[in-house]
Motif scaffolding. Structure first.
Motif, mmCIF file in Angstrom:
data_model
loop_
_atom_site.group_PDB
_atom_site.id
_atom_site.type_symbol
_atom_site.label_atom_id
_atom_site.label_comp_id
_atom_site.label_asym_id
_atom_site.label_seq_id
_atom_site.Cartn_x
_atom_site.Cartn_y
_atom_site.Cartn_z
ATOM 1 N N GLY A 128 19.743 -0.578 64.304
ATOM 2 C CA GLY A 128 18.277 -0.533 64.411
ATOM 3 C C GLY A 128 17.722 0.586 63.553
ATOM 4 N N MET A 129 16.922 1.434 64.147
ATOM 5 C CA MET A 129 16.255 2.531 63.454
ATOM 6 C C MET A 129 17.259 3.601 63.032
ATOM 7 S SD MET A 129 13.432 5.123 65.156
ATOM 8 C CE MET A 129 12.524 3.763 65.827
ATOM 9 N N ASN A 130 17.251 3.990 61.742
ATOM 10 C CA ASN A 130 18.170 5.042 61.310
ATOM 11 C C ASN A 130 17.640 6.414 61.726
ATOM 12 O OD1 ASN A 130 16.653 6.393 59.144
ATOM 13 N ND2 ASN A 130 16.973 4.541 57.938
ATOM 14 N N GLY A 131 18.477 7.411 61.588
ATOM 15 C CA GLY A 131 18.139 8.745 62.052
ATOM 16 C C GLY A 131 16.929 9.366 61.382
ATOM 17 N N LEU A 132 16.768 9.163 60.083
ATOM 18 C CA LEU A 132 15.605 9.732 59.406
ATOM 19 C C LEU A 132 14.319 9.035 59.827
ATOM 20 C CD1 LEU A 132 17.007 10.484 55.839
ATOM 21 C CD2 LEU A 132 16.376 12.120 57.627
ATOM 22 N N ASP A 133 14.384 7.736 60.072
ATOM 23 C CA ASP A 133 13.204 7.025 60.576
ATOM 24 C C ASP A 133 12.823 7.540 61.966
ATOM 25 O OD1 ASP A 133 12.999 5.520 58.268
ATOM 26 O OD2 ASP A 133 14.017 3.766 59.120
ATOM 27 N N ALA A 134 13.828 7.814 62.798
ATOM 28 C CA ALA A 134 13.553 8.379 64.128
ATOM 29 C C ALA A 134 12.877 9.746 63.990
ATOM 30 C CB ALA A 134 14.843 8.489 64.938
ATOM 31 N N LEU A 135 13.379 10.573 63.076
ATOM 32 C CA LEU A 135 12.753 11.882 62.853
ATOM 33 C C LEU A 135 11.322 11.723 62.355
ATOM 34 C CD1 LEU A 135 15.643 13.978 61.276
ATOM 35 C CD2 LEU A 135 14.591 14.269 63.532
ATOM 36 N N ASP A 136 11.090 10.773 61.447
ATOM 37 C CA ASP A 136 9.726 10.520 60.959
ATOM 38 C C ASP A 136 8.790 10.192 62.116
ATOM 39 O OD1 ASP A 136 10.243 10.965 58.264
ATOM 40 O OD2 ASP A 136 10.534 8.838 57.806
ATOM 41 N N GLN A 137 9.237 9.328 63.023
ATOM 42 C CA GLN A 137 8.391 8.963 64.162
ATOM 43 C C GLN A 137 8.118 10.159 65.064
ATOM 44 O OE1 GLN A 137 8.873 5.378 66.318
ATOM 45 N NE2 GLN A 137 9.468 4.193 64.517
ATOM 46 N N LEU A 138 9.132 10.996 65.283
ATOM 47 C CA LEU A 138 8.925 12.192 66.098
ATOM 48 C C LEU A 138 7.952 13.153 65.421
ATOM 49 C CD1 LEU A 138 12.542 12.875 67.388
ATOM 50 C CD2 LEU A 138 10.624 11.881 68.664
ATOM 51 N N ARG A 139 8.071 13.311 64.121
ATOM 52 C CA ARG A 139 7.169 14.207 63.385
ATOM 53 C C ARG A 139 5.727 13.705 63.476
ATOM 54 N NH1 ARG A 139 11.215 17.279 63.787
ATOM 55 N NH2 ARG A 139 12.341 18.021 61.980
ATOM 56 N N ARG A 140 5.533 12.387 63.448
ATOM 57 C CA ARG A 140 4.185 11.828 63.603
ATOM 58 C C ARG A 140 3.611 12.140 64.982
ATOM 59 N NH1 ARG A 140 5.681 6.336 62.211
ATOM 60 N NH2 ARG A 140 6.989 6.831 60.459
ATOM 61 N N ARG A 141 4.479 12.339 65.965
ATOM 62 C CA ARG A 141 4.043 12.725 67.317
ATOM 63 C C ARG A 141 3.918 14.245 67.445
ATOM 64 N NH1 ARG A 141 8.306 10.252 71.240
ATOM 65 N NH2 ARG A 141 7.361 11.824 72.581
ATOM 66 N N GLN A 142 4.012 14.930 66.328
ATOM 67 C CA GLN A 142 3.905 16.391 66.282
ATOM 68 C C GLN A 142 5.082 17.102 66.950
ATOM 69 O OE1 GLN A 142 1.511 17.704 64.286
ATOM 70 N NE2 GLN A 142 1.141 15.549 63.881
ATOM 71 N N ILE A 143 6.230 16.436 67.021
ATOM 72 C CA ILE A 143 7.448 17.063 67.543
ATOM 73 C C ILE A 143 8.166 17.668 66.343
ATOM 74 C CG2 ILE A 143 9.664 16.651 68.684
ATOM 75 C CD1 ILE A 143 8.041 14.307 70.135
ATOM 76 N N ARG A 144 8.177 18.975 66.295
ATOM 77 C CA ARG A 144 8.658 19.696 65.122
ATOM 78 C C ARG A 144 9.942 20.473 65.376
ATOM 79 N NH1 ARG A 144 5.770 17.160 61.664
ATOM 80 N NH2 ARG A 144 3.524 17.352 61.818
#
Length: 136
Positions: free
Chosen positions: A70-86
């Motif tokens: 499914g979703m690769n690790g960088l895509d997961a990080l991108d989604q978290l960053r969009r949620r302001q999880i830094r």
């Protein structure tokens, strides 16, 4: 995994390590090792599970595999960053392509290649943990 010369600062808030890897044995081994080193650890098998995590602490670290169903690790990080999880993150993978290296570098995520034979991962996590003061 302890680093000589590292001391936890008294009264520090908890630091949590989030491990994302589809390999159950590796997740268990990393969790065991990091918990022995004093970290609180939560594991996830898919990027979707990690992204659906409702809350993240103010301090912590993400250890993210790149190759996942499914979703690769960088895509997961991108989604978290969009949620302001830094939270600081480390990407773990085997023989990353140039495009993966470039994408990780663009978002400031170091890559540690598998197999995880040295203490590089624990050192990255420790550097992200403000509870520790590392002596030169």
């Amino acid at each position: 995994m302890s680093s000589p010369g590292s001391t936890p600062l008294p009264g520090s808030p908890p630091f949590k390590v989030f491990i994302l890897d589809d390999d159950a044995d590796l997740r268990a081994a990393l969790q065991f090792s990091l918990e022995l080193d004093g970290f609180t650890v939560e594991t996830f098998a898919t990027g979707e599970e990690l992204v659906q995590q409702a809350e993240f602490p103010e301090i912590g670290c993400l250890v993210v595999d790149y190759r996942l169903p499914g979703m690769n690790g960088l895509d997961a990080l991108d989604q978290l960053r969009r949620r302001q999880i830094r939270l600081p993150a480390v990407l773990i993978t085997t023989q990353p392509r140039r495009s993966v290296r470039q994408r990780a570098a663009a978002i400031g995520v170091p890559i540690i290649e598998k197999p995880l034979l040295s203490n590089a991962l624990s050192e990255h996590i420790r550097r992200a943990d403000p509870r520790f003061f590392n002596h030169p």
